[in-house]
Design a protein around this motif. Structure first.
Motif, PDB file in Angstrom:
ATOM      1  N   HIS A  95       0.841  -1.202   0.000  1.00 13.53           N
ATOM      2  CA  HIS A  95       0.000   0.000   0.000  1.00 13.53           C
ATOM      3  C   HIS A  95       0.881   1.259   0.000  1.00 13.53           C
ATOM      4  N   VAL A  96       1.861   1.278   0.904  1.00 16.04           N
ATOM      5  CA  VAL A  96       2.760   2.436   1.016  1.00 16.04           C
ATOM      6  C   VAL A  96       3.607   2.581  -0.260  1.00 16.04           C
ATOM      7  N   PHE A  97       4.045   1.450  -0.814  1.00 14.61           N
ATOM      8  CA  PHE A  97       4.874   1.488  -2.025  1.00 14.61           C
ATOM      9  C   PHE A  97       4.092   2.104  -3.194  1.00 14.61           C
ATOM     10  N   ILE A  98       2.837   1.724  -3.335  1.00 15.29           N
ATOM     11  CA  ILE A  98       2.012   2.300  -4.418  1.00 15.29           C
ATOM     12  C   ILE A  98       1.900   3.812  -4.219  1.00 15.29           C
ATOM     13  N   GLU A  99       1.551   4.215  -2.999  1.00 19.11           N
ATOM     14  CA  GLU A  99       1.381   5.648  -2.755  1.00 19.11           C
ATOM     15  C   GLU A  99       2.674   6.421  -3.005  1.00 19.11           C
ATOM     16  N   ARG A 100       3.789   5.811  -2.643  1.00 20.20           N
ATOM     17  CA  ARG A 100       5.065   6.509  -2.761  1.00 20.20           C
ATOM     18  C   ARG A 100       5.516   6.642  -4.220  1.00 20.20           C
ATOM     19  N   ASP A 155      10.997  14.259  -7.214  1.00 17.92           N
ATOM     20  CA  ASP A 155      11.283  15.022  -5.990  1.00 17.92           C
ATOM     21  C   ASP A 155      10.545  16.364  -6.003  1.00 17.92           C
ATOM     22  N   GLN A 156      10.579  17.014  -7.180  1.00 18.59           N
ATOM     23  CA  GLN A 156       9.897  18.310  -7.281  1.00 18.59           C
ATOM     24  C   GLN A 156       8.392  18.137  -7.079  1.00 18.59           C
ATOM     25  N   ASN A 157       7.850  17.077  -7.655  1.00 16.26           N
ATOM     26  CA  ASN A 157       6.426  16.791  -7.481  1.00 16.26           C
ATOM     27  C   ASN A 157       6.093  16.638  -5.991  1.00 16.26           C
ATOM     28  N   ARG A 158       6.973  15.931  -5.281  1.00 19.98           N
ATOM     29  CA  ARG A 158       6.753  15.714  -3.840  1.00 19.98           C
ATOM     30  C   ARG A 158       6.778  17.036  -3.076  1.00 19.98           C
ATOM     31  N   LEU A 159       7.741  17.911  -3.440  1.00 17.68           N
ATOM     32  CA  LEU A 159       7.852  19.204  -2.749  1.00 17.68           C
ATOM     33  C   LEU A 159       6.605  20.060  -2.982  1.00 17.68           C
ATOM     34  N   ILE A 160       6.145  20.074  -4.223  1.00 17.54           N
ATOM     35  CA  ILE A 160       4.953  20.877  -4.541  1.00 17.54           C
ATOM     36  C   ILE A 160       3.728  20.335  -3.797  1.00 17.54           C
ATOM     37  N   ARG A 161       3.601  19.020  -3.796  1.00 12.13           N
ATOM     38  CA  ARG A 161       2.455  18.412  -3.108  1.00 12.13           C
ATOM     39  C   ARG A 161       2.497  18.711  -1.607  1.00 12.13           C
ATOM     40  N   LYS A 162       3.723  18.669  -1.064  1.00 12.57           N
ATOM     41  CA  LYS A 162       3.878  18.950   0.366  1.00 12.57           C
ATOM     42  C   LYS A 162       3.476  20.398   0.652  1.00 12.57           C
ATOM     43  N   ALA A 163       3.941  21.323  -0.196  1.00 12.46           N
ATOM     44  CA  ALA A 163       3.599  22.743   0.014  1.00 12.46           C
ATOM     45  C   ALA A 163       2.092  22.944  -0.124  1.00 12.46           C
ATOM     46  N   LEU A 164       1.489  22.298  -1.108  1.00 10.18           N
ATOM     47  CA  LEU A 164       0.036  22.437  -1.302  1.00 10.18           C
ATOM     48  C   LEU A 164      -0.734  21.879  -0.112  1.00 10.18           C
ATOM     49  N   SER A 165      -0.186  20.818   0.475  1.00  6.49           N
ATOM     50  CA  SER A 165      -0.898  20.211   1.613  1.00  6.49           C
ATOM     51  C   SER A 165      -0.848  21.100   2.862  1.00  6.49           C
ATOM     52  N   GLN A 166       0.053  22.084   2.872  1.00  3.09           N
ATOM     53  CA  GLN A 166       0.118  23.004   4.012  1.00  3.09           C
ATOM     54  C   GLN A 166      -0.968  24.085   3.938  1.00  3.09           C
TER      55      GLN A 166
END
Lengths: 198, 145
Positions: free
Chosen positions: A34-39, A129-140
């Motif tokens: 489950h975690v692997f798919i999400e990651r 990595d950039q996708n992850r950073l943007i998603r993290k910022a959006l989640s804030q």
């Protein structure tokens, strides 16, 4: 297993690195799967989209890549290669097969040489990595800020239409959007270097 | 004739909608474009907000719900054949968790109420305080510990 145990197990798995996660998947742990798919779904799907350009085929390729993960996880040897590099190669091969099926004579040229491949892998990892950073910022952002950005920015909805959908006035929508962008500037300021890599 | 735009209005609108003219409101677009051509400092605002637009474009489109569901189903069927030691390792869906919690809370409340009130209720019905004293003691013991 109770719901509490289930979510705490997913939390525990999400702390593992990719190699450890592969080991768990190899022993049949579905929480690890489950975690692997999400990651990795974003990374794999984006790779396939770039190579194939057609959403249905990209999804088919991504599904096959994950099928390879479930099949090969038992034999995964930590430290031999990065999991993302291996995923890249599996995705690349699967995309070539699909391109071949689409246009047999052109597809053989798509393989490219290994040096180009290495640059491509790095780019794909940077993009992930950039996708992850943007998603993290959006989640804030607050819920309404996230919704406003999603509607106006990503779905390119007209402002009035977006305001109606959110059940707020146009000036209120503008204020939400403005605050969202201000917050995103602050959240992303620290990641300037990573975000400017192309 | 387009309405004249001030520097503050321009910054406010670009700060709201970003640097791409196609996202600017129709009623302000012409005025904003003409302001941009005649005011050099406005380029700095465009550059700053354009950078944020560019970063936001780096977000991948998420996977569809149907793809995610297919991946989860594949994973569960493939890994369940490997799973020899784990008896219940399937993640519990959120809806099941909610059902579980909504059923557990009233049950726990009933149990607690039973512990507290049962000795008094039985005493009232049977009038045998000597027998029921032990239940009362047990209840006190349970609540205190």
């Amino acid at each position: 297993m109770t719901a509490y145990q289930s979510s705490s197990e997913i939390e525990r798995m999400s702390l593992l690195d990719d190699d450890a996660l592969m080991a768990e998947i190899g022993s049949g742990n579905q929480f690890a799967g489950h975690v692997f798919i999400e990651r990795h779904i974003g990374y794999v799907l984006n790779l396939c989209r770039r190579k194939l350009g057609r959403e249905a085929e990209a999804e088919e390729a991504a599904q096959d890549v994950f099928a390879s993960v479930w099949k090969n996880a038992r034999h995964w040897q930590a430290g031999q290669a990065k999991v993302t590099t291996w995923l890249y190669r599996v995705a690349d091969n699967r995309c070539i097969d699909i391109l071949r099926r689409r246009k047999p004579d052109v597809a053989l040229d798509e393989a490219g040489d290994p040096a180009d491949d290495k640059i491509d892998i790095e780019r794909a990892q940077q993009a992930a990595d950039q996708n992850r950073l943007i998603r993290k910022a959006l989640s804030q952002l607050s819920q309404d800020q996230q919704q406003a950005i999603e509607l106006v920015y990503y779905r390119e909805m007209a402002q009035r239409e977006a305001a109606e959908m959110m059940n707020i006035s146009l000036p209120a929508l503008e204020s939400v959007l403005r605050r969202a962008r201000q917050k995103l500037h602050i959240e992303l300021a620290g990641y300037r270097v990573q975000l400017e890599m192309v | 004739m387009t309405k004249r735009m001030t520097s503050d209005e321009f910054s406010l609108l670009v700060g709201t909608y970003g640097a791409h003219p196609e996202r600017w409101p129709d009623e302000h677009r012409a005025a904003m474009q003409s302001f941009l051509q005649s005011h050099q400092p406005a380029l700095a605002t465009i550059s700053r907000e354009g950078k944020l637009d560019e970063w936001l474009d780096r977000r991948f489109n998420p996977a569809s719900d149907s793809l995610q569901a297919r991946l989860m189903a594949d994973m569960q069927s493939q890994l369940s054949s490997l799973d020899t030691n784990r008896t219940t390792s399937q993640p519990v869906p959120l809806s099941t968790r909610r059902t579980f919690i909504s059923a557990a809370v009233p049950l726990a409340a009933c149990f607690l109420a039973g512990i507290i009130f049962a000795p008094d209720a039985l005493d009232l019905i049977f009038g045998r305080p000597d027998i029921l004293a032990s239940i009362d003691l047990f209840a006190d013991e349970f609540l205190l510990n």
